[in-house]
Design a protein around this motif. Structure first.
Motif, PDB file in Angstrom:
ATOM      1  N   SER A 181      43.879  40.553  39.720  1.00  0.00           N
ATOM      2  CA  SER A 181      42.461  40.322  40.606  1.00  0.00           C
ATOM      3  C   SER A 181      41.984  38.951  40.160  1.00  0.00           C
ATOM      4  O   SER A 181      42.193  38.668  39.048  1.00  0.00           O
ATOM      5  CB  SER A 181      41.585  41.476  39.843  1.00  0.00           C
TER       6      SER A 181
ATOM      7  N   GLU B 148      36.199  38.710  45.609  1.00  0.00           N
ATOM      8  CA  GLU B 148      37.349  39.052  44.838  1.00  0.00           C
ATOM      9  C   GLU B 148      38.206  39.419  45.437  1.00  0.00           C
ATOM     10  O   GLU B 148      38.374  40.337  46.513  1.00  0.00           O
ATOM     11  CB  GLU B 148      36.674  40.355  43.931  1.00  0.00           C
TER      12      GLU B 148
ATOM     13  N   ASN C 109      35.761  42.425  47.253  1.00  0.00           N
ATOM     14  CA  ASN C 109      34.494  42.504  47.365  1.00  0.00           C
ATOM     15  C   ASN C 109      34.051  41.014  47.864  1.00  0.00           C
ATOM     16  O   ASN C 109      34.550  40.288  47.624  1.00  0.00           O
ATOM     17  CB  ASN C 109      34.139  42.255  45.810  1.00  0.00           C
TER      18      ASN C 109
ATOM     19  N   SER D 141      41.388  39.074  36.095  1.00  0.00           N
ATOM     20  CA  SER D 141      41.588  40.228  35.432  1.00  0.00           C
ATOM     21  C   SER D 141      42.762  41.012  35.672  1.00  0.00           C
ATOM     22  O   SER D 141      43.079  40.906  36.796  1.00  0.00           O
ATOM     23  CB  SER D 141      40.237  41.064  35.571  1.00  0.00           C
TER      24      SER D 141
ATOM     25  N   SER E 195      42.909  44.361  36.592  1.00  0.00           N
ATOM     26  CA  SER E 195      43.050  44.976  37.806  1.00  0.00           C
ATOM     27  C   SER E 195      41.521  44.847  38.469  1.00  0.00           C
ATOM     28  O   SER E 195      40.719  44.425  37.559  1.00  0.00           O
ATOM     29  CB  SER E 195      43.157  46.586  37.409  1.00  0.00           C
ATOM     30  N   SER E 196      41.584  45.664  39.624  1.00  0.00           N
ATOM     31  CA  SER E 196      40.288  45.569  40.264  1.00  0.00           C
ATOM     32  C   SER E 196      39.350  46.672  39.943  1.00  0.00           C
ATOM     33  O   SER E 196      39.851  47.702  39.321  1.00  0.00           O
ATOM     34  CB  SER E 196      40.487  45.747  41.641  1.00  0.00           C
ATOM     35  N   GLY E 197      37.993  46.526  39.559  1.00  0.00           N
ATOM     36  CA  GLY E 197      37.007  47.574  39.391  1.00  0.00           C
ATOM     37  C   GLY E 197      36.472  47.430  37.774  1.00  0.00           C
ATOM     38  O   GLY E 197      35.447  47.676  37.400  1.00  0.00           O
ATOM     39  N   LYS E 198      37.503  47.396  36.933  1.00  0.00           N
ATOM     40  CA  LYS E 198      36.845  47.242  35.503  1.00  0.00           C
ATOM     41  C   LYS E 198      37.835  46.224  34.806  1.00  0.00           C
ATOM     42  O   LYS E 198      38.814  45.800  35.298  1.00  0.00           O
ATOM     43  CB  LYS E 198      36.799  48.660  34.867  1.00  0.00           C
ATOM     44  N   GLY E 199      37.339  45.916  33.535  1.00  0.00           N
ATOM     45  CA  GLY E 199      38.102  45.020  32.621  1.00  0.00           C
ATOM     46  C   GLY E 199      37.474  43.601  32.531  1.00  0.00           C
ATOM     47  O   GLY E 199      36.508  43.411  33.287  1.00  0.00           O
ATOM     48  N   GLU E 200      37.836  43.004  31.561  1.00  0.00           N
ATOM     49  CA  GLU E 200      37.188  41.645  31.387  1.00  0.00           C
ATOM     50  C   GLU E 200      37.785  40.741  32.207  1.00  0.00           C
ATOM     51  O   GLU E 200      38.824  40.704  32.749  1.00  0.00           O
ATOM     52  CB  GLU E 200      37.689  41.260  29.757  1.00  0.00           C
TER      53      GLU E 200
END
Lengths: 114, 113
Positions: B31, B48, B56, B94, B96-101
């Motif tokens: 991502s 993104e 996004n 990051s 992956s997409s959606g969550k994570g630092e």
């Protein structure tokens, strides 16, 4: 409604003191609240993050306090050191939109006097 | 492990020109997000990309566009530059997409004259 309001804009703290930065939001759809630290000439770096099901999270000298009912969260830096002098940003992302789409506060320039 | 690399680091353009900025994410990160940082508006999300698809988008005009390649490297383009486009453009990667630092690069500083 998409804003995150951060205060103060600048803060001067003596070495060893506690630095406190506050943020407030309106949109209850926010579900992820990270804090970033940025040094001059560098990109922001994640310090610590919290989700609304937790009221406090501590990592070393850094603590996030989260008040869901007041829609406020704050960063506390204990035993502040000159190396902590940087700009700090709070941020939030909305449920369903992913942690990559962050809404940032305006930033707080923190200076720790030796 | 190398961090996020952005090129060029500094550039000067004139109004009406276009610019392309490049971002190489951390190895293994799929991502890539782009942010604009200005003293007045702060940090604002541009878009993104994940697996070569825009996931996004922020509230920027169509002059701002981006793309991602199969090796996860990303470019953003700004056409018909305006004085107000002068800013630090930050890329973040990051896993992956959606969550994570998000891991940010040092940015590309664009000055429009």
């Amino acid at each position: 409604q998409q804003q995150v309001k951060q205060s103060p804009q600048s803060l001067i703290v003596q070495k060893g003191g506690i630095s406190i930065i506050n943020c407030a939001y309106e949109n209850t759809a926010f579900d992820y609240f990270p804090w970033y630290q940025q040094f001059p000439g560098k990109g922001p770096a994640l310090l610590i993050a919290i989700r609304p099901d937790v009221s406090e999270k501590k990592e070393g000298r850094f603590t996030i306090s989260f008040n869901k009912s007041a829609k406020q969260f704050s960063l506390h830096i204990m035993d502040s050191q000159p190396g902590d002098s940087a700009t700090y940003f709070c941020a939030a992302s909305m449920k369903g939109q992913g942690a990559q789409k962050l809404v940032f506060g305006q930033g707080t320039r923190l200076t720790i006097n030796p | 492990k190398a961090g996020v690399t952005q090129t060029p680091r500094y550039l000067i353009k004139t109004r009406g020109q276009q610019v392309t900025l490049s971002c190489s994410p951390i190895s293994g990160h799929r991502s890539v997000s782009w942010y604009q940082q200005t003293p007045g508006q702060g940090l604002q999300f541009l878009f993104e990309y994940f697996s070569e698809t825009q996931r996004n988008k922020g509230n920027f005009p169509g002059r701002f566009s981006g793309r991602q390649f199969s090796n996860s490297r990303s470019e953003m383009n700004v056409s018909t530059l305006e004085l107000g486009d002068s800013a630090l453009y930050l890329c973040a990667s990051s896993l992956s997409s959606g969550k994570g630092e998000l891991f940010f690069g040092e940015g590309s500083r664009l000055t429009v004259l």
